[in-house]
Enzyme design. Structure first.
Site, PDB file in Angstrom:
ATOM      1  N   HIS A 109       0.945  -1.172   0.174  1.00  0.00           N
ATOM      2  CA  HIS A 109       0.062  -0.396  -0.136  1.00  0.00           C
ATOM      3  C   HIS A 109       1.283   1.619   0.149  1.00  0.00           C
ATOM      4  O   HIS A 109       0.268   2.715   0.496  1.00  0.00           O
ATOM      5  CB  HIS A 109      -1.224  -0.601   0.865  1.00  0.00           C
ATOM      6  CG  HIS A 109      -1.921  -0.957   0.991  1.00  0.00           C
ATOM      7  ND1 HIS A 109      -2.875  -1.522   0.094  1.00  0.00           N
ATOM      8  CD2 HIS A 109      -2.971  -1.889   2.376  1.00  0.00           C
ATOM      9  CE1 HIS A 109      -3.546  -2.713   0.245  1.00  0.00           C
ATOM     10  NE2 HIS A 109      -3.335  -2.490   1.524  1.00  0.00           N
ATOM     11  N   HIS A 180      -9.471   2.071   1.341  1.00  0.00           N
ATOM     12  CA  HIS A 180      -9.368   0.314   1.682  1.00  0.00           C
ATOM     13  C   HIS A 180     -10.215   0.632   2.871  1.00  0.00           C
ATOM     14  O   HIS A 180     -10.599   0.718   4.322  1.00  0.00           O
ATOM     15  CB  HIS A 180      -8.185   0.488   2.481  1.00  0.00           C
ATOM     16  CG  HIS A 180      -7.424  -1.088   3.269  1.00  0.00           C
ATOM     17  ND1 HIS A 180      -8.072  -1.734   3.470  1.00  0.00           N
ATOM     18  CD2 HIS A 180      -6.548  -1.386   2.743  1.00  0.00           C
ATOM     19  CE1 HIS A 180      -7.986  -2.752   3.472  1.00  0.00           C
ATOM     20  NE2 HIS A 180      -6.067  -2.511   2.965  1.00  0.00           N
ATOM     21  N   GLU A 312     -11.892  -4.347  -2.439  1.00  0.00           N
ATOM     22  CA  GLU A 312     -10.449  -3.055  -2.567  1.00  0.00           C
ATOM     23  C   GLU A 312     -10.412  -3.374  -4.096  1.00  0.00           C
ATOM     24  O   GLU A 312      -9.768  -4.295  -4.974  1.00  0.00           O
ATOM     25  CB  GLU A 312      -9.213  -2.895  -2.240  1.00  0.00           C
ATOM     26  CG  GLU A 312      -9.569  -3.508  -0.479  1.00  0.00           C
ATOM     27  CD  GLU A 312      -7.759  -3.672   0.238  1.00  0.00           C
ATOM     28  OE1 GLU A 312      -7.318  -3.433  -0.465  1.00  0.00           O
ATOM     29  OE2 GLU A 312      -7.862  -4.677   0.430  1.00  0.00           O
TER      30      GLU A 312
END
Length: 348
Positions: A109, A180, A312
């Site tokens: 991420h 998220h 996601e």
């Protein structure tokens, strides 16, 4: 709702130790709440089967608490690259790049100070629309090029939350933006009796560090087959190496292209709330809350094991290192665009 922002204690760019919190709503009563740190969706209230507003996104009351949480991703905008990159390494136009490592031996991420840690500029343009912008400098967490990112959140009259992403760069780079949010369509409690449909014939198997092998494997005959709606917990404890690696579901699905069918659809077993997801993205990461440990005190209680799930919308994990995956390269003469829509209805 008349308030547009409030201040809470925190380490922010505002100079007075506060974060601004923004609210948007639609005329049907849906409400969403956001904060600057991470351009973060803090709360999303939608009507259940009895017309009672239910907060389907778990999170903190105070935005400053996100900075202290053991889970940094609650509701955040993820970038520059959603999901994992193997050992934080990739090549682009003959150049090798090393990203910051923050997930075992891999980058997750966006690295150690990804977009979820950064303070965005938020602007409410009307009652139902919020625009978030961020400028990421060349070399940010090892990524090449200056990247200007924009995320637009809208609550529509069809009881949908749309999220539109845009980005531009001044030199070749890679981009994979997503949100998220941690969802619980009952508002609290276990998510294992939620029913889930994912419109995907294939998924990307991973190794023990959750990096894809490069294979696009069929879901047929595996615990990963959600083409017909099934309870999340139906096969989650099956004997399966992929489930063992992820401690449950933490896998990317290769979405079947469709202009009609949703990429995924979830129904809360108690609330009757249905969430249908439509996206321009080729992939969807399904995470079943396997690493939740009850260490964070949220609005509706601690984040206990599997009390939320994530879906996601994204390009595939580790795409820069797999030529058979859809490209995540962004060039200076291009505009990165992606759009996802979360449509809410009820099953009475």
């Amino acid at each position: 709702m008349t308030a547009t922002l409030m201040s809470c204690n925190g380490n922010s760019k505002n100079g007075d130790g506060s974060y601004k919190v923004f609210f948007i709503e639609n005329k049907q009563g849906m409400q969403a709440e956001f904060c600057e740190n991470g351009a973060r969706l803090m709360s999303l209230k939608v009507p259940d089967k009895n017309g009672i507003l239910t907060d389907v996104v778990i999170g903190f009351e105070n935005p400053a608490d996100y900075d202290k949480a053991t889970e940094p991703y609650f509701g955040a905008t993820i970038g520059r690259y959603g999901n994992r990159i193997a050992k934080g390494k990739f090549k682009l136009n003959g150049e090798s790049y090393q990203l910051t490592i923050n997930n075992g031996v891999n980058t997750l991420h966006g690295g150690k100070t990804g977009f979820q840690y950064q303070n965005w500029t938020l602007k409410k343009v009307n009652d139902s629309t919020l625009v978030c912008t961020l400028s990421s400098p060349d070399g940010d967490n090892g990524f090449p090029g200056k990247l200007n990112a924009k995320v637009t959140y809208v609550l529509t009259s069809a009881n949908a939350l749309t999220i539109a992403y845009e980005a531009t760069t001044n030199q070749p780079t890679i981009v994979n933006l997503t949100n998220h949010a941690f969802f619980n369509l009952n508002g609290s409690g276990s998510i294992l009796d939620h029913t889930l449909m994912i419109n995907a014939d294939r998924y990307t198997p991973v190794d023990s560090t959750l990096i894809p092998s490069g294979e696009l494997a069929p879901v047929t005959g595996t615990p990963f087959d959600f083409r017909i709606a099934e309870k999340i917990g139906f096969c989650i404890s099956a004997t399966n190496d992929q489930l063992r690696f992820g401690k449950g579901y933490d896998h990317n699905y290769v979405l079947n292209p469709s202009k009609i069918l949703p990429a995924a659809e979830v129904c809360g077993d108690k609330s009757g709330i249905i969430m249908s997801i439509y996206t321009t993205e080729p992939g969807l990461q399904f995470y079943s809350g396997n690493f939740m440990q009850g260490k964070n005190k949220l609005r509706n209680g601690p984040d206990n094991f599997r009390t939320a799930f994530c879906l996601e919308t994204q390009h595939f994990p580790d795409s820069p290192n797999h030529s058979n995956f859809p490209s995540t390269v962004l060039m200076p003469d291009e505009v990165y665009k992606s759009k996802s829509e979360y449509v809410f209805s009820v099953n009475r």
